[in-house]
Design a protein around this motif. Structure first.
Motif, PDB file in Angstrom:
ATOM      1  N   ALA A 113       0.898  -1.166   0.014  1.00  0.00           N
ATOM      2  CA  ALA A 113       0.151   0.029  -0.018  1.00  0.00           C
ATOM      3  C   ALA A 113       0.892   1.040   0.091  1.00  0.00           C
ATOM      4  CB  ALA A 113      -0.997   0.010   1.153  1.00  0.00           C
TER       5      ALA A 113
ATOM      6  N   GLU B 190      -5.995   3.021  -6.166  1.00  0.00           N
ATOM      7  CA  GLU B 190      -6.778   4.341  -6.662  1.00  0.00           C
ATOM      8  C   GLU B 190      -6.004   4.621  -7.927  1.00  0.00           C
ATOM      9  OE1 GLU B 190      -7.024   8.954  -5.201  1.00  0.00           O
ATOM     10  OE2 GLU B 190      -5.946   7.594  -3.973  1.00  0.00           O
TER      11      GLU B 190
ATOM     12  N   THR C 251      -3.451   0.034  -2.984  1.00  0.00           N
ATOM     13  CA  THR C 251      -4.307   0.061  -1.620  1.00  0.00           C
ATOM     14  C   THR C 251      -4.057  -1.109  -0.855  1.00  0.00           C
ATOM     15  OG1 THR C 251      -6.383  -0.043  -2.632  1.00  0.00           O
ATOM     16  CG2 THR C 251      -5.437   2.217  -2.202  1.00  0.00           C
TER      17      THR C 251
END
Length: 392
Positions: free
Chosen positions: A346, A378, A373
Motif C-alpha cells: 500500500a 486508486e 491500496t
C-alpha cells in the motif's frame, strides 16, 4: 513531510555501519528525499539516525532555512581551505569529509551503488570504511508513498492531463493534406505537438526534458520519441511524463490516438490493450506479486495469439516490455511491474502500461498511474481512453 526512516536504521544495524552517505546534487531522488534540500551542485548528506548536511558557503544560508536536517555545516567548519592548500583539491576534499564524519561519529558508511568511486577511494585512504548498498534501501523506502507525496503526484498528473488534452485538440483540429495531417496550413509534426505539450506544462509549473509523440512505424519502438509529419489513419502514441518544478514529483500517462480510419489490426490491438490494462488493474492490491499483475497482461495477449516476452524472450514484436514501474521523485523507480516477484505494498505508485508493437503495423500503448491500496488501487488518471480523437 517527515519520512519514516526506521527501515534505514534497520539497514545500518544489519550491515554494521555508522551512517548512510550520499554525495549528489538535488536532482538525485535519494538525495532530495533524505535531505529535503535541492541544489544544482553536489553536496553531502550523512544519516546516522539524524541527518547532517555539509554544503558550500553558497548554499549554506538556504540549506539552514529549508533543509530537513538536524545540522547544516559548511566546508569552512572543517578547515577545508587549509586541507586543500596542504593536500590538493581532491585529497583535501576527502580530508574535509573525513573530519565531518568523525564529528558525527561515522567511521564507516554505506553508500548508493552509483556513489562516486573517486570519493569512496579517497575516504578509504582517510580510514573511513565505505561499502556499497547494492539493493538500494532508500529506493525501497521511497517506494511507499506518504499521503502528501501522493497529492504531489496527483497534482503533476492533473497538469499532465491538461497537456494531453492540448495534444489531442491539435490532432482533432487537423485536416488531411497530401497524406499527412495539416493545421493552419502547416504540416502537423511530432515536434509541433511536443512543443505545445511543453508550453502547456509550463503554464502548470511542470517541465519535462522530452516527450513521445510517435506515429506509424516510429510508434513500434516504445521509446522512439517520434519526429516529422503525423499521418492520418495511423496510430499516434502520446506519452507524457512531466515533473513538478516545485515538488520534484513526476507523473506519467500514455494515450494512443488515430485521426481518420484506423486499420482493423490497430483497432483490435487497441481493444486488446484496454482489456489487458483492465486485467492488470483488477489484479493490483497490497500483498499481490507484481509478477501476477504482469502475468494478467500477458495472459490476455497470449490468449489472442500475440507474442510476448514471457512466451518468447527473443520476440521483437508484440508485447515487448514490462507492464509498469514505480513513479515518484524519479520517473522510473521501485517497484517494477514485471516478471520479478516483488510484493506490492500500500502506498506504491505505479504505472500500468501494456502495449503492442510491430513496425509493419505501428504501436498501441495505454498507460494509467495508480496508487496501490490494501484492497485494490486508486487510479490517479482521469483522462479518457479512446482511439478516435475528440475535440476538448
Amino acid at each position: 513531510m517527515d519520512p519514516d526512516l526506521s527501515k534505514l536504521d534497520g539497514f545500518l544495524n544489519e550491515v554494521d555501519v555508522d551512517g548512510y552517505l550520499i554525495e549528489a546534487d538535488g536532482d538525485a531522488a535519494d538525495q532530495r528525499y533524505l535531505s529535503g534540500f535541492t541544489a544544482p551542485d553536489p553536496f553531502v548528506t550523512l544519516y546516522t539516525g539524524e541527518t547532517h548536511l555539509l554544503v558550500s558557503a553558497l548554499e549554506y544560508g538556504r540549506a539552514k532555512r529549508t533543509a530537513r536536517a538536524e545540522t547544516v555545516e559548511r566546508h569552512a567548519d572543517y578547515d577545508h581551505r587549509s586541507n586543500v592548500a596542504e593536500y590538493g583539491s581532491h585529497e583535501g576534499k576527502y580530508r574535509t569529509l573525513a573530519a565531518f564524519f568523525d564529528a558525527h561519529g561515522a567511521g564507516s558508511v554505506a553508500v548508493p551503488a552509483d556513489f562516486p568511486i573517486g570519493t569512496a577511494d579517497g575516504l578509504r585512504r582517510c580510514d573511513v570504511a565505505v561499502q556499497a548498498d547494492i539493493d538500494g534501501v532508500l529506493g525501497e523506502i521511497r517506494a511507499r508513498k506518504h499521503a502528501e507525496e501522493v497529492e504531489h503526484i496527483r497534482a503533476a498528473q492533473r497538469a499532465n492531463e491538461s497537456a494531453m488534452a492540448r495534444a489531442e485538440k491539435l490532432l482533432a483540429a487537423a485536416e488531411t493534406v497530401d497524406g499527412t495531417l495539416s493545421l493552419d496550413d502547416e504540416p502537423l509534426t511530432a515536434e509541433r505537438v511536443k512543443r505545445e505539450i511543453e508550453i502547456e506544462l509550463l503554464r502548470n509549473d511542470c517541465a519535462l526534458d522530452e516527450t513521445i509523440v510517435a506515429c506509424g512505424a516510429d510508434a513500434a519502438d516504445p521509446h522512439d520519441r517520434g519526429s516529422g509529419p503525423l499521418r492520418p489513419d495511423e496510430a499516434i502514441i502520446v506519452d507524457i511524463f512531466p515533473c513538478s518544478k516545485e515538488t520534484g514529483y513526476y507523473a506519467d500517462m500514455t494515450r494512443t490516438f488515430c485521426v481518420g480510419e484506423p486499420s482493423d489490426t490497430i483497432e483490435r490491438w487497441y481493444d486488446l490493450t484496454l482489456e489487458a490494462q483492465t486485467a492488470a488493474l483488477d489484479a493490483i492490491e497490497a500483498g499481490v506479486s507484481a509478477s501476477d499483475v504482469h502475468d494478467a497482461v500477458c495472459d490476455v495477449y497470449e490468449a489472442a495469439g500475440l507474442p510476448t516476452l514471457r512466451a518468447d524472450e527473443t520476440t521483437e514484436t508484440g508485447f515487448i516490455h514490462t507492464t509498469g514501474h514505480g513513479v515518484g521523485l524519479d520517473i522510473h523507480e521501485y517497484p517494477r511491474i514485471s516478471e520479478e516477484p516483488i510484493e506490492l505494498e500500500a502506498g506504491n505508485v505505479v504505472t500500468v502500461e501494456p502495449g503492442l508493437y510491430d513496425p509493419a503495423v505501428g504501436g498501441v500503448r495505454i498507460e494509467d498511474l495508480v496508487v496501490v491500496t490494501e484492497d485494490g488501487h486508486e487510479n490517479l488518471t482521469e483522462y479518457p481512453k479512446a482511439l478516435a480523437v475528440e475535440s476538448r
